[in-house]
Design an enzyme around this catalytic site. Sequence first.
Site, PDB file in Angstrom:
ATOM      1  N   LEU A  67       0.792  -1.222   0.028  1.00 33.50           N
ATOM      2  CA  LEU A  67       0.053  -0.064   0.001  1.00 33.50           C
ATOM      3  C   LEU A  67       1.043   1.189  -0.074  1.00 33.50           C
ATOM      4  CD1 LEU A  67      -3.251   0.477   0.077  1.00 33.50           C
ATOM      5  CD2 LEU A  67      -2.741   1.086   2.619  1.00 33.50           C
TER       6      LEU A  67
ATOM      7  N   SER B  41       0.296  -7.965   0.591  1.00 39.70           N
ATOM      8  CA  SER B  41      -0.894  -6.853   1.150  1.00 39.70           C
ATOM      9  C   SER B  41      -1.662  -6.470  -0.169  1.00 39.70           C
ATOM     10  CB  SER B  41      -0.204  -5.978   1.845  1.00 39.70           C
ATOM     11  OG  SER B  41      -1.182  -5.167   2.530  1.00 39.70           O
TER      12      SER B  41
ATOM     13  N   ASN C  75     -10.787 -11.010   0.703  1.00 41.44           N
ATOM     14  CA  ASN C  75     -12.268 -10.978   0.712  1.00 41.44           C
ATOM     15  C   ASN C  75     -12.723  -9.562   1.185  1.00 41.44           C
ATOM     16  OD1 ASN C  75     -14.879 -11.935   1.127  1.00 41.44           O
ATOM     17  ND2 ASN C  75     -14.531 -12.539   3.547  1.00 41.44           N
TER      18      ASN C  75
ATOM     19  N   GLU D 136      -1.629  -8.316   9.955  1.00 36.76           N
ATOM     20  CA  GLU D 136      -1.602  -9.493   9.688  1.00 36.76           C
ATOM     21  C   GLU D 136      -2.573 -10.366   9.814  1.00 36.76           C
ATOM     22  OE1 GLU D 136       0.674 -12.604   7.419  1.00 36.76           O
ATOM     23  OE2 GLU D 136       0.656 -10.310   7.545  1.00 36.76           O
TER      24      GLU D 136
ATOM     25  N   LEU E 111      -5.062 -12.724   7.801  1.00 37.04           N
ATOM     26  CA  LEU E 111      -5.268 -14.039   7.991  1.00 37.04           C
ATOM     27  C   LEU E 111      -6.663 -14.551   7.953  1.00 37.04           C
ATOM     28  CD1 LEU E 111      -4.261 -16.865   9.039  1.00 37.04           C
ATOM     29  CD2 LEU E 111      -4.545 -16.206  11.494  1.00 37.04           C
TER      30      LEU E 111
ATOM     31  N   HIS F  55       2.916  -8.689   9.716  1.00 36.65           N
ATOM     32  CA  HIS F  55       2.827  -7.847   8.196  1.00 36.65           C
ATOM     33  C   HIS F  55       4.183  -7.184   8.013  1.00 36.65           C
ATOM     34  CE1 HIS F  55      -0.541  -7.355   5.513  1.00 36.65           C
ATOM     35  NE2 HIS F  55      -0.159  -6.108   5.222  1.00 36.65           N
ATOM     36  N   SER F  56       5.034  -7.588   7.782  1.00 29.26           N
ATOM     37  CA  SER F  56       6.470  -7.181   7.253  1.00 29.26           C
ATOM     38  C   SER F  56       7.504  -7.861   6.515  1.00 29.26           C
ATOM     39  CB  SER F  56       7.249  -6.822   8.828  1.00 29.26           C
ATOM     40  OG  SER F  56       7.252  -8.043   9.419  1.00 29.26           O
ATOM     41  N   TRP F  57       8.141  -7.091   5.835  1.00 27.24           N
ATOM     42  CA  TRP F  57       8.971  -7.627   4.633  1.00 27.24           C
ATOM     43  C   TRP F  57       9.924  -8.822   5.009  1.00 27.24           C
ATOM     44  CZ3 TRP F  57       8.235  -6.325  -0.039  1.00 27.24           C
ATOM     45  CH2 TRP F  57       7.786  -5.261  -0.331  1.00 27.24           C
TER      46      TRP F  57
END
Length: 343
Positions: A97, A180, A208, A289, A293, A320-322
Amino acid sequence: MRFGRAAAPRRITSGRRGEPRGWRNRILAVGAAALALPIAAGVAAPTAAVAAPAPVLRAPAGGNEDLMVPSAMGPIKVQVQWAARGGSAALYLLDGLRARDDRNAWSFETNALEQFKNDNITLVMPVGGQSSFYTDWVAPSNTNGQKTTYKWETFLTRELPNFLEGYGVSKTNNAVAGLSMGGSAALALAAYHRDQFKQASSFSGYLNISAPGMREAIRIAMLDAGRYNVDSMAAPWSPQWLRMDPFVFAPQLKGLPMYISAASGLPGQFDRPASAVGAFNTGNAMALEALSLVNTRAFQVRLNSLGIPAFFDFPAAGTHSWKYWEGQLFNARKGILDATGGW
């Protein structure tokens, strides 16, 4: 960088030297030159629509290069790592994003270049597209002064492959992967352009997006990432919004090899915040994250109900990381190379 009609392809960063990729020293085509306007704040300046001219010569096998590719949005920077032995396969790597306007984060936040350095597949990393979901918007964002309407699907499926074809990159032998925002976009691009993509991977994607609360969550996230208005992307419950939702277009993924992952959101080996700011960022990464999920599990149920197979991975820890996405790309690598013949 090169834009428009260059005298010959030129290396931007050093790489392995090799023979020209096919059609040695043959002139491919010459198109009209286009205005080279700057790209600022992740949004290309407006320019007249032009046909993408083909490069004069094929690039040597291996090595890295930055290209400037004409588009309806203006010139778009694209980072590439050429296939090690001049092969025609390509892997499109989509950003998240907060995509930057100077570099695609796959090129510096992960070891993606190293992972595929010896493989016969070109990495294609478009730069820019913050908050775009890599789709064609209905209007410019009216909350941040955006001047040009995002047309990322058109760029990634028409303008860019036409341009890369001049370098010997196939328009029909590609894979696409993203994290993402880029994860849901990867599945959308593959679903609607099956002639272009033979495999798709989604890491921590939002699969979703028509579920209750998701539009509001995306609205807040897009305002935070560049002050973009989600309604400029797609009106609520419009056909355009539903077209973007993997849960809705899932039937169109039948027969497509897919790698899909989302972690639990619990801190893992790469989550060791040493400051209050670090702890705050980790908390955000955990929440993002966990939401991914929930989306991904729902999408898994949807595919199962349709009898569509896909490989799913749900690590017990990870946010939620690289660094986690770097590992997921490595896990997806075999399926990518198998589907494209990029070994």
